[in-house]
Scaffold this active site. Structure first.
Site, PDB file in Angstrom:
ATOM      1  N   GLU A  18       1.179   5.506   0.865  1.00  0.00           N
ATOM      2  CA  GLU A  18       0.593   6.660   1.548  1.00  0.00           C
ATOM      3  C   GLU A  18       0.852   7.935   0.755  1.00  0.00           C
ATOM      4  OE1 GLU A  18       0.610   7.004   5.895  1.00  0.00           O
ATOM      5  OE2 GLU A  18       1.682   8.892   5.597  1.00  0.00           O
ATOM      6  N   HIS A  77       3.763  -1.078   3.801  1.00  0.00           N
ATOM      7  CA  HIS A  77       3.092   0.203   3.590  1.00  0.00           C
ATOM      8  C   HIS A  77       4.187   1.238   3.331  1.00  0.00           C
ATOM      9  CE1 HIS A  77      -0.145   3.147   3.928  1.00  0.00           C
ATOM     10  NE2 HIS A  77       0.633   3.878   4.709  1.00  0.00           N
ATOM     11  N   PHE A 103      11.443  14.650  10.734  1.00  0.00           N
ATOM     12  CA  PHE A 103      10.334  13.706  10.943  1.00  0.00           C
ATOM     13  C   PHE A 103      10.573  12.873  12.200  1.00  0.00           C
ATOM     14  CE2 PHE A 103       9.219  13.278   6.126  1.00  0.00           C
ATOM     15  CZ  PHE A 103       8.556  14.494   6.181  1.00  0.00           C
ATOM     16  N   ASP A 147      -1.728  15.231  15.955  1.00  0.00           N
ATOM     17  CA  ASP A 147      -0.687  15.938  16.698  1.00  0.00           C
ATOM     18  C   ASP A 147      -1.256  17.102  17.493  1.00  0.00           C
ATOM     19  OD1 ASP A 147       1.311  14.281  15.650  1.00  0.00           O
ATOM     20  OD2 ASP A 147       1.489  15.521  13.849  1.00  0.00           O
ATOM     21  N   SER A 174       0.861  -1.176   0.000  1.00  0.00           N
ATOM     22  CA  SER A 174       0.000   0.000   0.000  1.00  0.00           C
ATOM     23  C   SER A 174       0.898   1.226   0.000  1.00  0.00           C
ATOM     24  CB  SER A 174      -0.927  -0.002   1.206  1.00  0.00           C
ATOM     25  OG  SER A 174      -0.212  -0.183   2.408  1.00  0.00           O
TER      26      SER A 174
END
Length: 287
Positions: free
Chosen positions: A9, A260, A210, A101, A7
């Site tokens: 994102e 993913h 990140f 967040d 998959s």
């Protein structure tokens, strides 16, 4: 080698050029017959509107299966349920349920006073809305707000019990991190699939930001592999693909049957890894 499920994102782009880049990425990644594309949910009103617009646009393509991210941050219960119902009307049957967040980076997360208080409540409400596949987040390096790995796993178990059907991990770079986390999760009674989240490194400086935000660990050897490559994108890309490919192969050897990919809306590195893993499928014959 059995072909793993994959998959991808995507996130809502902020500009028209970004939308073009995203469209090109979607088209190129179609060749790998992904199980679904997940669409992140923007922060705040304008970001969430862009998410809704992108979902509505991509939902028009019958070849795409979409999973919509939904967060509880900054929204009332009614706003969230209305949003999910609008996605149901578009045929969305997969969700990625997340807390979201804090409104101010570094500050303690405070839920909306009229909203869901945590992701457990959110998942339970989504389960009542329909027969969704509901993915949730998992953290091999522990969530930054978590007191311990044990507390993190207890919360993941509660998310499973509330109705989650799978978990997607935060990115990581050493297969042992994933395998140790899964072993601990199984010991804690977590039985849902735990899908490794894979991030090909487009930019090491961006990756460091990140990681600081989400508590992920970047091993020193990964940082050193990109040392001095700031102005050498070709070599940097080659290193990124090699590291990602090695990780995926090690995971497959350990029994992983799904990935993913966090694409950051850029397909080349992800595409290269998928090709080298022999994930590409034959192009469908034109109708």
């Amino acid at each position: 080698m059995k072909r793993p499920d994959i998959s991808f994102e995507l996130f809502p782009p902020a500009t028209a050029n970004g939308l073009d880049t995203l469209g090109q990425a979607v088209e190129r990644l179609k060749g790998f017959d992904p199980k679904y594309y997940s669409i992140t949910y923007g922060a705040g009103g304008s970001g969430q509107q862009k998410s809704n617009e992108l979902i509505a646009k991509l939902a028009q393509d019958s070849e795409l299966t979409l999973a919509a991210h939904i967060t509880l941050a900054g929204a009332t219960r009614l706003e969230i349920t209305d949003t999910v119902k609008s996605w149901q009307a578009l045929g969305i049957k997969r969700l990625v349920a997340l807390r979201g967040d804090s409104a101010v980076a570094g500050e303690v997360f405070v839920p909306h006073p009229e909203g869901f208080q945590d992701s457990i409540e959110l998942i339970a409400a989504l389960r009542e809305l329909g027969d969704f596949e509901i993915a949730v987040a998992a953290y091999p390096d522990s969530h930054p707000d978590s007191k311990s790995l044990a507390a993190d796993l207890e919360f993941l178990k509660r998310k499973q019990d509330a109705g989650a059907t799978s978990a997607i991990t935060q990115f990581f770079f050493e297969a042992d991190s994933y395998f140790q986390f899964v072993a601990a999760a199984r010991e804690a009674g977590i039985t849902i699939p735990i899908i490794p989240g894979i991030l090909p490194i487009n930019n090491i400086a961006q990756l460091t930001r990140f990681a600081d935000r989400c508590g992920a660990t970047i091993p020193d050897w990964v940082i050193k592999a990109f040392d001095g490559l700031e102005d050498n994108p070709e070599t940097s890309a080659a290193v990124a693909v090699s590291l990602c490919l090695d990780l995926c192969r090690e995971l497959i050897e350990g029994g992983v049957d799904a990935f993913h990919f966090y694409t950051l809306n850029r397909s080349p590195l992800t595409e290269a890894v998928c090709r080298l893993l022999a994930l590409q499928t034959e192009q469908k014959e034109a109708a």
